[in-house]
Scaffold this motif. Structure first.
Motif, short mmCIF file in Angstrom:
data_model
loop_
_atom_site.label_atom_id
_atom_site.label_comp_id
_atom_site.label_asym_id
_atom_site.label_seq_id
_atom_site.Cartn_x
_atom_site.Cartn_y
_atom_site.Cartn_z
N ARG A 13 36.07 5.56 43.17
CA ARG A 13 34.74 5.00 43.47
C ARG A 13 34.31 4.04 42.36
O ARG A 13 33.75 2.98 42.64
N ILE A 14 34.56 4.41 41.11
CA ILE A 14 34.24 3.52 39.98
C ILE A 14 34.97 2.20 40.12
O ILE A 14 34.39 1.13 39.95
N LYS A 15 36.26 2.26 40.44
CA LYS A 15 37.06 1.04 40.59
C LYS A 15 36.47 0.12 41.66
O LYS A 15 36.36 -1.09 41.45
N LYS A 16 36.09 0.70 42.79
CA LYS A 16 35.52 -0.09 43.88
C LYS A 16 34.19 -0.72 43.47
O LYS A 16 33.94 -1.89 43.75
N HIS A 17 33.34 0.06 42.80
CA HIS A 17 32.03 -0.45 42.39
C HIS A 17 32.15 -1.56 41.35
O HIS A 17 31.43 -2.55 41.42
N VAL A 18 33.03 -1.40 40.39
CA VAL A 18 33.20 -2.43 39.36
C VAL A 18 33.67 -3.72 40.01
O VAL A 18 33.17 -4.80 39.69
N ARG A 19 34.63 -3.62 40.92
CA ARG A 19 35.11 -4.82 41.62
C ARG A 19 33.98 -5.46 42.42
O ARG A 19 33.77 -6.67 42.37
N ALA A 20 33.23 -4.66 43.15
CA ALA A 20 32.14 -5.18 43.97
C ALA A 20 31.03 -5.79 43.12
O ALA A 20 30.46 -6.82 43.47
N ASP A 21 30.74 -5.16 41.98
CA ASP A 21 29.67 -5.64 41.11
C ASP A 21 30.05 -6.91 40.34
O ASP A 21 29.19 -7.55 39.76
N ASN A 22 31.34 -7.24 40.33
CA ASN A 22 31.82 -8.43 39.62
C ASN A 22 32.37 -9.48 40.57
O ASN A 22 33.33 -10.18 40.24
N GLY A 23 31.78 -9.57 41.73
CA GLY A 23 32.18 -10.60 42.68
C GLY A 23 33.63 -10.52 43.12
O GLY A 23 34.26 -11.55 43.37
N GLY A 24 34.16 -9.31 43.22
CA GLY A 24 35.54 -9.13 43.65
C GLY A 24 36.56 -9.16 42.53
O GLY A 24 37.74 -8.97 42.76
N ASN A 25 36.09 -9.41 41.30
CA ASN A 25 37.00 -9.43 40.15
C ASN A 25 37.05 -8.06 39.50
O ASN A 25 36.01 -7.47 39.21
N TYR A 26 38.25 -7.60 39.24
CA TYR A 26 38.46 -6.30 38.63
C TYR A 26 38.40 -6.43 37.11
O TYR A 26 38.96 -7.35 36.55
N ASP A 27 37.72 -5.49 36.45
CA ASP A 27 37.60 -5.47 34.99
C ASP A 27 38.08 -4.11 34.49
O ASP A 27 37.33 -3.14 34.49
#
Length: 135
Positions: A13-27
């Motif tokens: 869930r964290i991975k999905k949220h971080v990607r979504a919160d960064n415009g599709g970019n994974y951090d």
């Protein structure tokens, strides 16, 4: 759902949220920072030990990664999961991902935090440490 299964589900869930919160970019670094905080929250009964372990995991393995942008690697996921099993007192789990240095660190951290840990929990941890040759 077991504690570890929920922990792994929360990581996804964290991975999905971080990607979504960064415009599709994974951090990867941000994900691992949040995994560290999740680990600490999941282990409030041994808060100081959990903080020490999450900091150790993040600083020793995540920040040392040659591909920080894509962390956590499968190996680092397995390691933080092994730490979760350890804090849960699961002596039946496979801890082969952990190195001799990891076991020495676990032993030292558990000793440092011993007075704040429930006696049964501490005995379980020490038994796991002993069974893995770090005592």
């Amino acid at each position: 759902m077991s504690d570890v299964s929920k922990f792994l589900s929360d990581i996804q869930r964290i991975k999905k949220h971080v990607r979504a919160d960064n415009g599709g970019n994974y951090d990867g670094k941000k994900v691992c920072e949040q995994i560290s905080r999740l680990f600490e929250r999941n282990n409030r009964n041994v808060q100081d030990l959990a903080v020490s372990l999450s900091d150790y995991w993040f600083n020793t393995y995540v920040l040392a990664s040659s591909d920080l942008a894509n962390e956590p690697s499968e190996e680092n996921m397995n390691r933080i999961t092994a730490f979760q099993y350890f804090l849960d007192g699961d002596g039946e789990e496979d801890y082969s991902i952990l190195t001799a240095d990891d076991w020495e660190t676990l032993r030292d951290f558990a000793n440092d935090c011993a007075e704040d840990i429930d006696l049964n929990t501490l005995q379980g941890m020490m038994s796991i440490i002993l069974n893995n040759g770090a005592l």
